[in-house]
Enzyme design. Structure first.
Site, PDB file in Angstrom:
ATOM      1  N   TYR A  76     101.002 -43.660  -7.578  1.00 29.46           N
ATOM      2  CA  TYR A  76     100.544 -42.403  -8.167  1.00 29.46           C
ATOM      3  C   TYR A  76     101.508 -41.247  -7.937  1.00 29.46           C
ATOM      4  CZ  TYR A  76      95.946 -44.538  -8.811  1.00 29.46           C
ATOM      5  OH  TYR A  76      94.917 -45.354  -9.215  1.00 29.46           O
TER       6      TYR A  76
ATOM      7  N   ASN B 228      93.139 -54.824  -2.396  1.00 27.79           N
ATOM      8  CA  ASN B 228      93.603 -53.610  -3.047  1.00 27.79           C
ATOM      9  C   ASN B 228      93.980 -52.583  -1.978  1.00 27.79           C
ATOM     10  OD1 ASN B 228      93.792 -51.656  -5.388  1.00 27.79           O
ATOM     11  ND2 ASN B 228      92.363 -50.584  -4.027  1.00 27.79           N
ATOM     12  N   GLU B 229      95.240 -52.179  -1.988  1.00 31.13           N
ATOM     13  CA  GLU B 229      95.721 -51.094  -1.143  1.00 31.13           C
ATOM     14  C   GLU B 229      95.407 -51.261   0.341  1.00 31.13           C
ATOM     15  OE1 GLU B 229      94.892 -47.217  -2.699  1.00 31.13           O
ATOM     16  OE2 GLU B 229      96.012 -47.631  -4.515  1.00 31.13           O
TER      17      GLU B 229
ATOM     18  N   ASP C 105      75.279 -45.055  -5.917  1.00 26.30           N
ATOM     19  CA  ASP C 105      73.993 -45.733  -6.161  1.00 26.30           C
ATOM     20  C   ASP C 105      73.855 -46.178  -7.616  1.00 26.30           C
ATOM     21  OD1 ASP C 105      73.568 -45.063  -3.570  1.00 26.30           O
ATOM     22  OD2 ASP C 105      71.707 -43.954  -3.887  1.00 26.30           O
TER      23      ASP C 105
ATOM     24  N   GLN D 233      82.920 -48.388  -7.487  1.00 27.18           N
ATOM     25  CA  GLN D 233      83.134 -47.140  -8.211  1.00 27.18           C
ATOM     26  C   GLN D 233      82.387 -47.090  -9.547  1.00 27.18           C
ATOM     27  OE1 GLN D 233      87.627 -47.436  -7.350  1.00 27.18           O
ATOM     28  NE2 GLN D 233      87.273 -45.243  -7.465  1.00 27.18           N
TER      29      GLN D 233
ATOM     30  N   ARG E 239      91.314 -55.244 -15.212  1.00 26.42           N
ATOM     31  CA  ARG E 239      91.308 -55.446 -13.760  1.00 26.42           C
ATOM     32  C   ARG E 239      90.008 -54.865 -13.207  1.00 26.42           C
ATOM     33  NH1 ARG E 239      94.248 -52.342  -8.888  1.00 26.42           N
ATOM     34  NH2 ARG E 239      93.153 -53.591  -7.361  1.00 26.42           N
TER      35      ARG E 239
ATOM     36  N   HIS F 108      75.265 -42.489   2.239  1.00 26.94           N
ATOM     37  CA  HIS F 108      73.849 -42.199   2.514  1.00 26.94           C
ATOM     38  C   HIS F 108      73.647 -41.515   3.861  1.00 26.94           C
ATOM     39  CE1 HIS F 108      72.787 -45.715  -0.385  1.00 26.94           C
ATOM     40  NE2 HIS F 108      73.005 -44.597  -1.022  1.00 26.94           N
TER      41      HIS F 108
ATOM     42  N   GLU G 186      98.014 -50.276 -10.654  1.00 28.06           N
ATOM     43  CA  GLU G 186      97.323 -48.988 -10.854  1.00 28.06           C
ATOM     44  C   GLU G 186      98.342 -47.883 -11.022  1.00 28.06           C
ATOM     45  OE1 GLU G 186      94.344 -47.488  -8.124  1.00 28.06           O
ATOM     46  OE2 GLU G 186      93.550 -49.515  -7.875  1.00 28.06           O
TER      47      GLU G 186
ATOM     48  N   ASN H 142     100.383 -50.294  -6.691  1.00 36.00           N
ATOM     49  CA  ASN H 142      99.581 -49.151  -7.137  1.00 36.00           C
ATOM     50  C   ASN H 142     100.413 -47.923  -6.830  1.00 36.00           C
ATOM     51  OD1 ASN H 142      97.570 -51.033  -7.504  1.00 36.00           O
ATOM     52  ND2 ASN H 142      96.092 -50.048  -6.142  1.00 36.00           N
TER      53      ASN H 142
ATOM     54  N   HIS I 143      88.071 -54.644  -2.851  1.00 28.11           N
ATOM     55  CA  HIS I 143      88.452 -53.271  -3.184  1.00 28.11           C
ATOM     56  C   HIS I 143      87.552 -52.331  -2.360  1.00 28.11           C
ATOM     57  CE1 HIS I 143      90.459 -50.702  -6.480  1.00 28.11           C
ATOM     58  NE2 HIS I 143      89.930 -49.858  -5.607  1.00 28.11           N
TER      59      HIS I 143
HETATM   60  C1  NOJ Z   1      93.583 -46.184  -5.693  1.00 24.18           C
HETATM   61  C2  NOJ Z   1      92.314 -46.945  -5.558  1.00 24.18           C
HETATM   62  O1  NOJ Z   1      92.561 -48.304  -5.661  1.00 24.18           O
HETATM   63  C3  NOJ Z   1      91.240 -46.511  -6.522  1.00 24.18           C
HETATM   64  O2  NOJ Z   1      90.040 -47.059  -6.100  1.00 24.18           O
HETATM   65  C4  NOJ Z   1      91.200 -45.001  -6.589  1.00 24.18           C
HETATM   66  O3  NOJ Z   1      90.131 -44.549  -7.359  1.00 24.18           O
HETATM   67  C5  NOJ Z   1      92.512 -44.514  -7.143  1.00 24.18           C
HETATM   68  N1  NOJ Z   1      93.560 -44.880  -6.228  1.00 24.18           N
HETATM   69  C6  NOJ Z   1      92.591 -43.007  -7.360  1.00 24.18           C
HETATM   70  O4  NOJ Z   1      92.498 -42.367  -6.141  1.00 24.18           O
END
Ligand code: NOJ
Length: 518
Positions: A331, A185-186, A71, A38, A96, A58, A398, A329, A141
């Protein structure tokens, strides 16, 4: 009757307690997170090979909302010192970030080790150490080397060994500098979104099948990496290792409906329990409701064998207990409205296997369709984790909010403030052992299939400028104050000017009580 001074004092105290937030406990740590694909860019330089996100963005640019790719992203491969400056400015305890497998091992396997990849991460780690910032490092990740995807990726059981080898190399090369590791991760996003659907790369879309092949491999790979670290590296490196599990927390739309309450529990077992149950319970293995539901559905589909097989006794034991902390994580919260097949479910699929209808009609909105703002859901999830997983020590690895990139990001600050307040509530009122908090994310970055259209950063990044300048948003100042004071910032400049802020409401409450009592 005149209001007594005692009444006034009591009211003042009550009002004050609702606005004077408690301090985070001694030893609680704050950090921010990013992920290699990212932010790094430099997708094909200095020996890095193609990963599954390079391939997807791509070859199928229409799959990315704004047609962008990783990129260059934030160009952190070249500008990591700027990242370290931002981290230092924020005053975080830890950073992290994740390692790019394809940058370290271009074939994905140990036959070629890329010295430039090793150098890059050593430089970053050294810069962090010079600034007293602890690294918290994720091994995977989402950016699988394409060469391993060509062999089937996480649906291929051989990945257990490839991941172990990769982890081994990372522990060996960086283990004296990294004391805190995250294996995956996730896992839900990897297995369901990337293999069971096409929401993430490599977009295999093997719904109801690939998702469970993936979880089988991934949990075994996680366990092998844990045991390797535990037995070989921990005794000399003295670090810790965990997994970060993501959750959309499900709640009943009608809390009075026994059916919805029961279905929300099933959904949480399918979502969080899928990966947490095998690791964090004393029974181990996939949650029984998952095994039963998928077996029932599979039989109804005329299959001779369930699409989800429970681990055998050896693997149940081998996976159990393989995380020093529960990484979460979190949200958002969604709702369950009743039994049945969710209208958006493919057939067969993980979602259909749950047997419940979900809705996102809850809470406040953000720039991401899936991200509804429901702070109380966070507290409910944390309490549920305490009771379901034997009161584990928890790191929030997160938590964050998306908008379209404004510098005066009051929405993000309010989100942080309200979600952090729920953490304080569960720590002090329920004794949940939350030990640290990680904000997603340091700076606006490549938000996967949303490209740069949804922004989660504390820093704004102008991606049309080759210098990728970063500008602190108001939330960066908020976070800086949080890190410095260890309590929720109260400075009015962080909150959208509003007449009816808490203090005003309290003032009017006192006036009304005074007037009535006169
Ligand atoms: C979880 C992910 O680990 C992360 O890569 C992502 O950008 C965020 N959520 C937000 O969607």
């Amino acid at each position: 009757m005149a209001m007594s001074s005692l009444t006034i004092l009591t009211l003042l105290a009550l009002c004050h307690s609702s606005i004077a937030f408690r301090k985070f406990p001694e030893g609680f740590t704050f950090g921010v997170a990013t992920a290699a694909h990212q932010i790094e860019g430099a997708w094909n330089v200095s020996g890095k090979s193609e990963n599954v996100w390079d391939r997807l963005s791509h070859s199928r640019p229409e799959m990315i909302a704004d047609g962008t790719n990783g990129d260059i992203a934030c160009d952190s491969y070249n500008r990591y010192m700027e990242d370290v400056e931002e981290l230092t400015y924020l005053g975080v305890d830890f950073y992290r970030f994740s390692l790019s497998w394809a940058r370290i091992l271009p074939t994905g396997r140990l036959d070629v080790v890329n010295p430039d990849g090793i150098r890059y991460y050593n430089d970053l780690l050294d810069a962090l150490a010079e600034n007293n910032i602890e690294p918290l490092v994720t091994l995977f990740h989402w950016d699988l080397p394409q060469a391993l995807q060509d062999l089937g990726g996480w649906a291929n059981p051989k990945m257990i060994h490839y991941f172990r080898d990769y982890a081994d190399l990372c522990f060996k090369e960086f283990g004296t500098k990294i004391k805190s590791w995250i294996t995956f991760n996730e896992p839900y996003e990897i297995c369901e979104d990337a293999y069971g659907d096409e929401k993430k790369a490599p977009a295999v879309d093997s719904h109801g099948v690939g998702c469970y092949l993936c979880s089988d491999t991934l949990l075994k790979a996680h366990a092998e990496a844990y045991h390797l670290y535990n037995e070989t590296y921990r005794p000399v490196q003295n670090g810790r290792i965990m997994i970060s599990i993501n959750s959309i927390w499900y709640e009943p739309s009608d809390p009075e409906s026994a059916e919805q309450v029961a279905l929300a529990e099933v959904a949480n077992q399918f979502k969080f329990g899928w990966f947490a149950h095998p690791i964090f319970t004393s029974d181990g293995g996939y949650p029984s409701v998952m095994v039963d539901n998928v077996a029932r559905q599979s039989a109804a589909e005329g299959l001779l064998k369930s699409r989800l097989e429970q681990f055998d006794a050896y693997w149940i034991q081998r996976i159990k207990g393989t995380s020093d902390f529960l990484g979460i994580n979190h949200y958002t919260t969604h709702l369950i409205t009743g039994a049945g097949v969710d209208p958006i479910a493919k057939s067969p699929s993980w979602l259909k296997d749950i047997g419940a209808v979900t809705t996102m009609e809850v809470g406040g909105d953000s720039a991401s369709e899936w991200l509804r703002v429901v702070p109380t859901g966070f507290a409910n999830l944390l309490r549920w984790c305490k009771s379901s997983y034997n009161d584990p020590p928890i790191y929030i690895t997160e938590n964050g909010f998306s908008d379209y990139g404004t510098l005066l990001d009051y929405g993000r600050i309010k989100y942080f403030n309200d979600y952090l307040n729920e953490i304080l509530n569960v720590i002090y009122d329920d004794g949940v052992k939350v030990l640290g908090y990680t904000a997603w994310t340091l700076m606006d970055n490549f938000e996967w299939r949303a490209g740069f259209s949804e922004r989660f950063g504390l820093y704004y990044v102008n991606i049309t400028d080759p210098a990728r300048p970063r500008k602190p948003k108001l939330s960066a100042e908020y976070f800086k104050e949080l890190c410095a004071t260890r309590e929720l910032p109260k400075d009015p400049r962080f909150f959208e000017p509003s007449f009816f802020r808490t203090e005003c409401r309290c003032f009017f409450l006192i006036l009304i009580v005074w007037y009535v009592s006169e």
